[in-house]
Motif scaffolding. Structure first.
Motif, PDB file in Angstrom:
ATOM      1  N   SER A  49      36.891  28.471  37.243  1.00  0.00           N
ATOM      2  CA  SER A  49      35.676  27.834  37.207  1.00  0.00           C
ATOM      3  C   SER A  49      35.233  26.137  37.361  1.00  0.00           C
ATOM      4  O   SER A  49      35.934  25.723  37.634  1.00  0.00           O
ATOM      5  N   TRP A  50      34.332  26.138  37.378  1.00  0.00           N
ATOM      6  CA  TRP A  50      33.675  24.587  38.346  1.00  0.00           C
ATOM      7  C   TRP A  50      34.516  23.117  36.837  1.00  0.00           C
ATOM      8  O   TRP A  50      34.810  22.615  37.267  1.00  0.00           O
ATOM      9  N   ASP A  51      34.497  23.835  35.363  1.00  0.00           N
ATOM     10  CA  ASP A  51      35.392  22.781  34.437  1.00  0.00           C
ATOM     11  C   ASP A  51      36.706  22.844  35.644  1.00  0.00           C
ATOM     12  O   ASP A  51      37.393  22.002  34.170  1.00  0.00           O
ATOM     13  N   SER A  52      37.445  23.809  35.712  1.00  0.00           N
ATOM     14  CA  SER A  52      38.867  23.890  35.971  1.00  0.00           C
ATOM     15  C   SER A  52      39.342  24.758  34.207  1.00  0.00           C
ATOM     16  O   SER A  52      40.623  24.762  33.941  1.00  0.00           O
ATOM     17  N   GLY A  53      38.262  24.931  33.718  1.00  0.00           N
ATOM     18  CA  GLY A  53      38.730  25.172  32.605  1.00  0.00           C
ATOM     19  C   GLY A  53      39.635  27.176  31.870  1.00  0.00           C
ATOM     20  O   GLY A  53      39.696  27.289  31.161  1.00  0.00           O
ATOM     21  N   SER A  54      38.786  28.261  33.051  1.00  0.00           N
ATOM     22  CA  SER A  54      38.628  29.265  33.212  1.00  0.00           C
ATOM     23  C   SER A  54      39.372  29.309  35.000  1.00  0.00           C
ATOM     24  O   SER A  54      38.822  28.208  35.779  1.00  0.00           O
ATOM     25  N   THR A  55      40.501  30.440  35.088  1.00  0.00           N
ATOM     26  CA  THR A  55      41.139  30.709  36.069  1.00  0.00           C
ATOM     27  C   THR A  55      41.666  32.428  36.125  1.00  0.00           C
ATOM     28  O   THR A  55      42.021  32.731  35.032  1.00  0.00           O
ATOM     29  N   GLU A  56      41.715  32.603  37.521  1.00  0.00           N
ATOM     30  CA  GLU A  56      42.045  34.443  37.218  1.00  0.00           C
ATOM     31  C   GLU A  56      42.960  33.975  38.682  1.00  0.00           C
ATOM     32  O   GLU A  56      42.963  33.950  39.444  1.00  0.00           O
ATOM     33  N   TYR A  57      44.054  35.250  38.335  1.00  0.00           N
ATOM     34  CA  TYR A  57      44.612  35.519  39.423  1.00  0.00           C
ATOM     35  C   TYR A  57      45.199  37.579  39.565  1.00  0.00           C
ATOM     36  O   TYR A  57      44.909  37.710  38.678  1.00  0.00           O
ATOM     37  N   THR A  58      44.666  37.818  40.912  1.00  0.00           N
ATOM     38  CA  THR A  58      45.222  38.755  41.075  1.00  0.00           C
ATOM     39  C   THR A  58      46.996  39.341  40.584  1.00  0.00           C
ATOM     40  O   THR A  58      47.479  38.324  40.922  1.00  0.00           O
ATOM     41  N   ASP A  59      47.131  40.448  40.822  1.00  0.00           N
ATOM     42  CA  ASP A  59      48.410  40.983  39.736  1.00  0.00           C
ATOM     43  C   ASP A  59      49.582  40.449  41.373  1.00  0.00           C
ATOM     44  O   ASP A  59      51.009  39.868  40.581  1.00  0.00           O
ATOM     45  N   SER A  60      49.030  40.836  42.153  1.00  0.00           N
ATOM     46  CA  SER A  60      50.338  40.903  42.643  1.00  0.00           C
ATOM     47  C   SER A  60      50.903  39.270  43.010  1.00  0.00           C
ATOM     48  O   SER A  60      51.624  38.384  43.858  1.00  0.00           O
ATOM     49  N   VAL A  61      49.761  37.708  42.376  1.00  0.00           N
ATOM     50  CA  VAL A  61      50.061  37.151  43.071  1.00  0.00           C
ATOM     51  C   VAL A  61      50.103  36.034  41.848  1.00  0.00           C
ATOM     52  O   VAL A  61      51.031  34.810  41.830  1.00  0.00           O
ATOM     53  N   GLU A  62      50.189  36.902  40.642  1.00  0.00           N
ATOM     54  CA  GLU A  62      50.585  35.890  39.237  1.00  0.00           C
ATOM     55  C   GLU A  62      51.176  35.263  38.689  1.00  0.00           C
ATOM     56  O   GLU A  62      52.415  36.289  39.505  1.00  0.00           O
ATOM     57  N   GLY A  63      51.802  34.038  38.676  1.00  0.00           N
ATOM     58  CA  GLY A  63      53.379  33.727  38.531  1.00  0.00           C
ATOM     59  C   GLY A  63      53.791  32.600  39.664  1.00  0.00           C
ATOM     60  O   GLY A  63      55.035  32.327  39.326  1.00  0.00           O
ATOM     61  N   ARG A  64      53.006  33.223  40.724  1.00  0.00           N
ATOM     62  CA  ARG A  64      53.721  32.585  42.121  1.00  0.00           C
ATOM     63  C   ARG A  64      51.866  31.378  42.697  1.00  0.00           C
ATOM     64  O   ARG A  64      53.264  30.332  42.985  1.00  0.00           O
ATOM     65  N   PHE A  65      51.453  31.892  42.598  1.00  0.00           N
ATOM     66  CA  PHE A  65      49.647  30.855  43.077  1.00  0.00           C
ATOM     67  C   PHE A  65      49.292  30.227  41.779  1.00  0.00           C
ATOM     68  O   PHE A  65      49.618  31.132  40.253  1.00  0.00           O
ATOM     69  N   THR A  66      48.922  29.143  42.267  1.00  0.00           N
ATOM     70  CA  THR A  66      48.064  28.051  40.867  1.00  0.00           C
ATOM     71  C   THR A  66      47.112  27.702  41.611  1.00  0.00           C
ATOM     72  O   THR A  66      47.325  26.994  42.665  1.00  0.00           O
ATOM     73  N   ILE A  67      46.513  27.822  41.697  1.00  0.00           N
ATOM     74  CA  ILE A  67      44.609  27.294  41.559  1.00  0.00           C
ATOM     75  C   ILE A  67      44.364  26.120  40.985  1.00  0.00           C
ATOM     76  O   ILE A  67      45.054  25.389  39.928  1.00  0.00           O
ATOM     77  N   SER A  68      43.548  25.172  41.284  1.00  0.00           N
ATOM     78  CA  SER A  68      43.576  23.265  40.833  1.00  0.00           C
ATOM     79  C   SER A  68      41.806  23.588  41.568  1.00  0.00           C
ATOM     80  O   SER A  68      41.883  23.827  42.869  1.00  0.00           O
ATOM     81  N   ARG A  69      41.310  22.978  41.340  1.00  0.00           N
ATOM     82  CA  ARG A  69      40.555  21.277  41.821  1.00  0.00           C
ATOM     83  C   ARG A  69      40.234  19.893  41.126  1.00  0.00           C
ATOM     84  O   ARG A  69      40.663  19.364  39.907  1.00  0.00           O
ATOM     85  N   ASP A  70      39.980  19.583  42.354  1.00  0.00           N
ATOM     86  CA  ASP A  70      39.515  18.581  41.906  1.00  0.00           C
ATOM     87  C   ASP A  70      37.942  18.024  42.571  1.00  0.00           C
ATOM     88  O   ASP A  70      37.479  17.174  43.445  1.00  0.00           O
ATOM     89  N   ASN A  71      37.049  17.457  41.391  1.00  0.00           N
ATOM     90  CA  ASN A  71      35.873  17.351  41.819  1.00  0.00           C
ATOM     91  C   ASN A  71      35.490  16.401  42.187  1.00  0.00           C
ATOM     92  O   ASN A  71      34.240  16.329  43.028  1.00  0.00           O
TER      93      ASN A  71
END
Length: 124
Positions: A52-74
């Motif tokens: 989400s725009w404020d990094s308050g919410s993230t979602e992953y597809t099942d096949s990458v859950e626990g291996r990938f991490t999304i983040s952002r720096d506005n």
């Protein structure tokens, strides 16, 4: 208007890690939810992760859950995808996209902006 440029792809052995970056230009970056998708040859574009725009919410597809991490720096107008424990099946062109529709971020048709993609190849 938002322009997106991905980087960080490459060739890595199975079990390795890569960090993808998606740099944005434009004043409205911070107002968009961002997503990472991937597309392997002969396959449809697949949702990987969203933030989400404020990094308050993230979602992953099942096949990458626990291996990938999304983040952002506005402040830097950049979104990242840290990928670990990579598998050969993660091989694809990875795209970042921007959408105003947080509730539809797993559907590529709701994205207004896309980068050109970066190739990730995982060897076995």
């Amino acid at each position: 208007q938002v322009q997106l440029v991905e980087s960080g792809g490459g060739l890595v052995q199975a079990g390795g890690s890569l960090r993808l970056s998606c740099a944005a230009s434009g004043r409205t970056f911070a107002s968009y939810a961002m997503g990472w998708f991937r597309q392997a040859p002969g396959k449809e574009r697949e949702f990987v992760s969203g933030i989400s725009w404020d990094s308050g919410s993230t979602e992953y597809t099942d096949s990458v859950e626990g291996r990938f991490t999304i983040s952002r720096d506005n402040a830097k107008k950049t979104v990242y995808l840290q990928m670990s424990s990579l598998k050969p099946e993660d091989t694809a062109v990875y795209y970042c996209g921007g959408t105003a529709y947080r509730n539809n971020w797993s559907d590529p048709s709701w994205y207004a902006y896309w980068g050109q993609g970066t190739q990730v190849t995982v060897s076995s």
